[in-house]
Design an enzyme around this catalytic site. Structure first.
Site, PDB file in Angstrom:
ATOM      1  N   GLN A 347     -35.324 -29.295 -47.576  1.00 19.02           N
ATOM      2  CA  GLN A 347     -36.644 -29.972 -48.224  1.00 19.02           C
ATOM      3  C   GLN A 347     -36.262 -31.172 -48.631  1.00 19.02           C
ATOM      4  OE1 GLN A 347     -39.189 -26.806 -47.975  1.00 19.02           O
ATOM      5  NE2 GLN A 347     -39.929 -28.436 -46.707  1.00 19.02           N
ATOM      6  N   THR A 514     -35.423 -23.785 -53.035  1.00 20.27           N
ATOM      7  CA  THR A 514     -34.556 -22.904 -52.237  1.00 20.27           C
ATOM      8  C   THR A 514     -35.190 -22.777 -50.996  1.00 20.27           C
ATOM      9  OG1 THR A 514     -33.941 -21.928 -54.521  1.00 20.27           O
ATOM     10  CG2 THR A 514     -33.630 -20.414 -52.577  1.00 20.27           C
ATOM     11  N   HIS A 515     -35.372 -23.840 -50.228  1.00 20.77           N
ATOM     12  CA  HIS A 515     -35.936 -23.736 -48.774  1.00 20.77           C
ATOM     13  C   HIS A 515     -34.620 -24.079 -47.886  1.00 20.77           C
ATOM     14  CE1 HIS A 515     -40.190 -24.764 -51.190  1.00 20.77           C
ATOM     15  NE2 HIS A 515     -39.484 -23.699 -51.469  1.00 20.77           N
ATOM     16  N   ASN A 516     -33.904 -23.256 -47.759  1.00 19.45           N
ATOM     17  CA  ASN A 516     -32.811 -23.475 -46.981  1.00 19.45           C
ATOM     18  C   ASN A 516     -33.366 -22.781 -45.414  1.00 19.45           C
ATOM     19  OD1 ASN A 516     -31.407 -22.173 -49.585  1.00 19.45           O
ATOM     20  ND2 ASN A 516     -30.233 -23.957 -48.899  1.00 19.45           N
TER      21      ASN A 516
END
Lengths: 588, 427, 249
Positions: A347, A514-516
């Site tokens: 992101q 924490t948007h892997n």
């Protein structure tokens, strides 16, 4: 010596959101399900109680709820020509561990992707021409569309009790909601949260500028709620210790507060904690998973045979497990061959602080998903002609916290320490609102995951290696969004603003999201995807891989809503199709 | 993974047909089903089970003011259980408190309540127990203080305190009321906890259902008294509580949570309604006289409450119905004996989870966070706010509660210092 | 041919069918959870802190150094006490003595390389080692460049210059990255000023009082719609505030 256990129908690797939902759905279908979780048992009254959850040092700075790099981490580099080095301490993203996973410490922002997000390649090509897609950008269309997923988004939202306001009810645009969203069949299960001052001002400014503000869809309860499973959540108390923290009073949706009380009562479900899966085992043909091998705290290894293996261990560990188990073909950036690890994305975020002399915001009255948002610059909701990028993001005025170590904004050119810093903090702490941007990241041939050649984890396995940087597309898009955020901040009429733009290379150091996503991309053929539209492995039909690894690229929204929807979607495919006729659900 | 601990009745029926089990020579499905329902109502499994994998096999330590008693094995094992007993033996035990060899049983086994049960009902219970799998298990010998370890001593106790006799219906009351009375005074043995005891451990007959303290839990007043009893509860509230473990006013914790899970949640709606009808008709105990709380304690208590309790129980004490019990008007909060209130604050509490109400809402422990004076202050505050009126709490009571909890943690099988003989006025 | 997934198959592999198929009784050292949500009375994963006032790690000289440094990073002035008064040095001491100081949760395997800034902390020193070595090195730098005086003997302005030099990387310390040390020191000082008082800093909640942060509260529902109002909360820590104790009557 490895101890071999009696077989079960389903083994779930990891027990966060996807593990809990699948556990519930598949035990309902009569299957015997075992979930294996590397971390420990955690629950509200004992692990993040209202008596000690408000501890900024322990939970954010000493990272008590997150994955510990000493046990498992990854190596990182911006580009293939660099040497990847270990992420020795967490920064940019905060993966979870333990029962509930990151579902414990998320903020609760729960979105649906746009219909056009699911067809990013086709849609952008049609509208802007093939030249709008750079040669090294590897975006793909999803093998599933918004309309197909709509009922499953609904299920996840009702499981969680999302507080929000519909903007598009069966095609009818509704005032006060998000007019850009895909059509939904019914409104959210709970009304929007009560709004605090900053987002209210932002909403007014956004309206003045002709945008369409709406309350963020929130998994922080706006009122007491009992979900379809019979589990009850309590109203959110705006404590300001939401994201990165566990909720102490059952008012944030998590596996513990929505599913686990019902799931654990079942005879055909068992959870094993403090047990780490090391690999997925296959038979000699390589086309059938026979189960998993895991290790307990003493180092004793076990083999758990199962008819169906489902990876629910978060995108990074799911990719790692496939690679160390030798399943599928690892992606090679130079040749472009292989699919496992390909199309990793993230992101891109930025923000603008607005400092006021004449207004008080009481920032400590907050919740993880408390805010007003505009979607006017997300996806393809605006004309990109001539802009030099595709994709977009939402702009929001969030009021999540006033935690002083993390959130003591100071104006431009304030020193970072000393008397001037101190007086700036004292003066501005209560008088600052912020506008943030949350942008998409397109996939790129040089953004990928593979195994590191040098560094090892606590079990001696190679670490996952992450190669990632923003491209021109992201930087241009973020610049655009940041300028729009600055416009909005100025429209709130502050004394001054401070623009915190995204500059330079992607850094693993400061926390961002924490948007892997990506690495186990879903697609309609095995040449450019790892799993099919039901998240079933092309290579091993009795293996399913959950989570945001399925995203071919990452749109401009938080991923959890879509992760939840896809989980229900897969659960139904297993129940109604796979169990009747085990085997590939899609012919490649 | 939980093994099946109770096979279905139909499987049982099949086993009975194939097995020669003394005392159940003819298979009667209706009788076994009636027996099972009565065993649920009587919550036999709770006391008579030590190892969850061996239900009814006895050996659970029951702390009493007079020492520890270990429950008997009531599976049909011939050597260690009741397999060699006749039906008459079983009836005599339930009705008179006398064992098959004439030995007196201790009223920790609540025969003073089971005596109310009809012969037919007792035979049904017997038939059900005899249909279970026999389990070989010899419970440890009792550890009672002298002279109570001599069973014949119980003859004198029985003479003074045992009111033997089957329940006689009251012709002036409805069938439903009588059913409720039968259940409460008979198999339900509610008064075993909810009626205060004299120094001999017998019920204070004049104070039936006015509350008691058992194993450091307060069993509250069940009369119609408003502040401490069920005065503010409707019949539907009572039935819902027993069925699901919670209602808009309260949630079952501690020992009552076990009762709900093992017993009342399995009873029929009709029986639960009957119990509710009966309890709502129990005349109110006299209103307690309460001394006014000290202002400095109220102020400190309010500060503690706002910072530590309001996030669940709300600033105005109204809680979240079915989730966090309201403290305003709460009978448990206002019990003359604040044992449960203090215990819950110190150690936390978990509400019973049933199929209808699976949410496992729990209150966290505060013992590590608040000192004795702060706990006394907040307990005083909640007992005297929003219309509540109950005796204040002093710090030394909190200290004693802390000591009792720690002692129990150190040696779980010994008698707890919380064993009480009367519901004391708090001071 | 894919195996049929049905009860008969499971039976034939030796797993009992029935309403509760048997999962092997616990044989692993992992913890098995089934049947109900685990809980036991009094269980609480409470924060670890000590009430003792003794230093656990720093030497007297190191305490003096840090007292001087934190006093420049967040000085006392007419706005109120600074980091030194707040006990930031004491806080840092306890942090260095604990898991943070030992880098207990970080990945500390080699090989070691300095890498790009975007790759983050790559020092092989734990924070405790870093502080110890850096304090020594900074004093050495001061002695050799500022007339034989240690850091604590400098004037406030001179101290500011040294700190600034470390911050910008202009001062080179032997075997230690000055910026890494300064970043840690500044971060830990701010933590020592604003964290809950149970950790030894933010004494009397002076940090929170400076900015108006109410502390470890959990319920603001009554205040959500009170926009643009000054709300005067007495700050409270995890172990309370003075108002929790009954006034002497």
């Amino acid at each position: 010596m490895v101890k071999k256990l009696p077989p079960v129908d389903v083994v779930l690797v990891g027990f966060g959101w996807t593990g809990a939902i699948l556990g519930q759905e598949l035990t309902d279908a009569g299957l015997n399900v075992v979930a294996i979780e590397r971390g420990g048992w955690r629950d509200t009254p004992t692990d993040f109680a209202v008596t000690f959850a408000q501890d900024e040092l322990r939970y954010y700075y000493r990272q008590a709820l997150f994955q510990e790099p000493v046990r498992e981490t990854l190596t990182f580099r911006n580009s293939p020509d660099q040497t990847a080095l270990p992420m020795r301490r967490l920064g940019s993203f905060l993966p979870g561990t333990g029962v509930g996973g990151a579902g414990i410490h998320w903020n609760g922002q729960t979105w649906r992707f746009l219909p056009s997000d699911f067809a990013a390649l086709r849609h952008n090509t049609e509208r802007y021409g093939a030249q709008a897609i750079p040669e090294t950008m590897t975006i793909q269309d999803w093998p599933v569309g918004y309309d197909e997923l709509e009922p499953y988004y609904d299920r996840f939202e009702y499981l969680c009790g999302i507080s929000g306001k519909a903007g598009n009810l069966n095609g009818q645009i509704v005032e006060g909601g998000n007019p850009f969203e895909g059509a939904r069949r019914r409104d959210y299960p709970n009304p929007p949260m009560q709004m605090v001052y900053g987002p209210t001002l932002f909403g007014a400014a956004a309206k003045e500028l002709g945008y369409h503000p709406f309350p963020a869809p929130s998994a922080n309860m706006s009122r007491a709620y009992t979900n379809p499973l019979g589990v009850t959540l309590a109203p959110c108390t705006y404590c300001g210790f939401c994201e990165k923290y566990g909720c102490g009073n059952y008012s944030k949706s998590s596996p513990q507060t929505t599913v686990i009380p019902v799931l654990l009562r079942k005879d055909n479900f068992e959870l094993r904690t403090n047990s780490e899966v090391l690999r997925v085992n296959r038979d000699s043909s390589g086309k059938r998973a026979t189960g998993v091998t895991y290790v307990d705290i003493q180092g004793q290894e076990y083999e758990q045979p199962a008819e169906i293996v489902i990876l629910c261990a978060y995108i990074l560990h799911n990719v790692h497990l496939l690679l160390v188990s030798g399943i599928g073909t690892p992606y090679d950036a130079r040749s472009g061959e292989g699919t496992v690890g390909r199309n990793y994305a993230y992101q891109i975020v930025s923000g603008v602080n607005a400092f006021f002399d004449d207004k008080l915001f009481n920032p400590y009255i907050g919740a993880g998903a408390l805010g007003i948002v505009i979607d006017d610059f997300n996806g393809d909701n605006f004309d990109h002609a001539g802009k030099g990028f595709i994709g977009g993001g939402y702009l929001a005025c969030w009021n999540t916290n006033g935690r002083p170590i993390e959130n003591s904004p100071t104006p431009e050119n304030t020193p970072k320490w000393g008397a001037k810093w101190k007086s700036a903090v004292a003066k501005n702490y209560l008088r600052t609102a912020s506008v943030s941007t949350h942008g998409a990241v397109m996939s790129h041939r040089n953004n990928y995951l593979d195994l590191d050649p040098t560094y090892r984890n606590a079990y001696g396995q190679p670490l996952l290696r992450m190669t990632f940087d923003y491209t021109d597309n992201e930087m241009k898009m973020s610049e655009f969004l940041t300028e729009r955020a600055a416009d909005l901040a100025r429209a709130m009429k502050p004394r001054e603003i401070r623009i915190n733009a995204r500059k330079g290379h992607y850094s693993i150091v400061p926390y961002q999201t924490t948007h892997n996503t990506g690495g186990t991309v879903m697609g309609d053929n095995p040449r450019d995807s790892v799993i099919n539209r039901y998240l079933q492995s092309w290579d091993v039909p009795n293996l399913f891989v959950m989570g945001a690894g399925a995203f071919p690229q990452n749109p401009g929204y938080n991923p959890t809503g879509t992760v939840g929807a896809l989980t229900y979607w897969t659960a139904e495919a297993i129940r109604s199709q796979y169990l009747k006729n085990p085997g590939p659900l899609v012919q490649a | 993974m939980r093994r099946l601990t109770r096979t279905s009745i139909t499987t049982l029926a099949a086993m009975v047909l194939l097995t020669d089990v003394s005392g159940a020579t003819d298979f009667d499905y209706a009788k076994l089903e009636k027996g099972r329902a009565l065993v649920d109502a009587g919550d036999c499994v709770a006391c008579h089970t030590q190892d969850k994998a061996k239900p009814f096999a006895g050996g659970r330590a029951i702390p009493t003011p007079f020492g520890t008693i270990y429950s008997a094995n009531i599976t049909p094992d011939r050597d260690t259980g009741i397999g060699a007993w006749t039906a008459d033996d079983f009836y005599r035990a339930m009705h008179e408190g006398v064992g098959p060899h004439g030995e007196r049983l201790y009223p920790a086994f609540p025969y003073p309540y089971f005596t109310r049960m009809s012969r037919d009902d007792v035979e049904a219970v017997h038939a059900y127990l005899m249909s279970l799998d026999p389990v070989s298990n010899t419970p440890p010998p009792n550890e009672l203080i002298w002279p109570l370890n001599i069973r014949t001593f119980m003859a004198g106790w029985n003479m003074l305190f045992f009111n033997k006799g089957t329940y006689q219906p009251d012709p002036n009351k409805s069938a439903e009321w009588n059913r409720g009375a039968y259940l409460v005074e008979g198999p339900g043995h509610c008064g075993a906890c909810h009626t205060p005891k004299n120094i001999f451990g017998a019920d204070k007959a004049s104070k039936a259902l006015q509350g008691g303290v058992i194993q450091d839990w307060t069993a509250p007043n069940l009369t119609a008294q408003t502040s401490e009893g069920l005065g503010g509860w409707s019949e539907a509230d009572i039935a819902e509580y027993l069925k699901t473990g919670r209602n808009r006013l309260s949630g079952a914790t501690g020992l009552m949570a076990e009762v709900v899970v093992n017993s009342t949640s399995k009873m029929s709606d009709a029986d639960l309604k009957a119990i509710a009808v009966y309890l709502k008709d129990v005349g109110p105990s006299s209103a307690p006289s309460v001394s006014a709380p000290a202002q400095n304690f109220m102020q400190a208590g309010e500060a503690v409450y706002r910072d530590s309790c309001a996030a669940c129980h709300q600033g105005n004490g109204t809680g979240v119905p079915h989730m966090f019990p309201p403290l305003q008007g709460n009978a448990m909060v206002q019990q003359a004996d604040p044992t449960t209130v203090l215990r819950i604050i110190l150690e936390g509490a978990k509400t019973a989870a049933t199929a209808q109400r699976p949410t496992t809402s729990a209150m966290p422990a505060y013992g590590w966070k608040l000192d004795d004076q702060q706990i006394a202050a907040v307990a005083t505050y909640v007992r005297n706010s929003w219309g509540n009126k109950a005796g204040p709490v002093a710090s030394d009571m909190v200290s004693r509660m802390r000591g009792a909890i720690n002692a129990r943690k150190a040696a779980p099988q010994t008698v707890g210092t919380g064993a009480r003989v009367d519901a004391q006025q708090s001071h | 041919m894919p195996l049929a997934l049905n009860r008969r198959h499971l039976l034939s592999t030796g797993v009992a069918a029935g309403a509760a198929a048997v999962i092997n009784p616990p044989i692993s050292q992992g913890h098995e959870v089934s049947g109900k949500v685990p809980w036991s009375a009094g269980d609480a994963n409470t924060p670890e802190f000590t009430r003792s006032g003794d230093y656990q790690f720093l030497t007297a000289a190191e305490v003096a150094f840090l007292d001087a440094a934190v006093a420049r990073l967040i000085p006392a002035d007419d706005l109120g006490p600074g980091a030194k008064e707040a006990g930031a040095t004491f806080f840092i001491d306890h942090q260095l003595a604990g898991p943070y100081g030992q880098a207990a949760h970080w990945y500390m395997q080699g090989p070691w390389a300095s890498g790009e800034k975007t790759q983050g902390y790559q020092s092989r020193m734990t924070p405790a080692e870093l502080y110890r070595a850096a304090i020594k090195a900074v004093d050495e730098h001061c002695r050799s460049t500022l007339g034989g005086r240690e850091f604590t003997a400098l004037s406030p302005d001179e101290q500011d210059k040294v700190l600034s030099g470390l911050e910008k990387g202009e001062i080179k310390l032997a075997n230690i990255d000055a910026q890494t040390f300064f970043d840690a020191l500044l971060q830990n000082t701010i933590e020592g000023y604003f964290s809950d008082p149970i950790y030894g800093g933010n004494r009397d909640m002076v940090g929170w009082k400076l900015i108006g942060f109410p502390g470890a509260r959990y319920d603001y529902r009554d205040y959500v719609s009170r926009h643009n109002e000054k709300l005067a909360f007495e700050p409270v820590g995890i172990t309370g505030r003075p108002g929790w104790n009954p006034a002497k009557s």
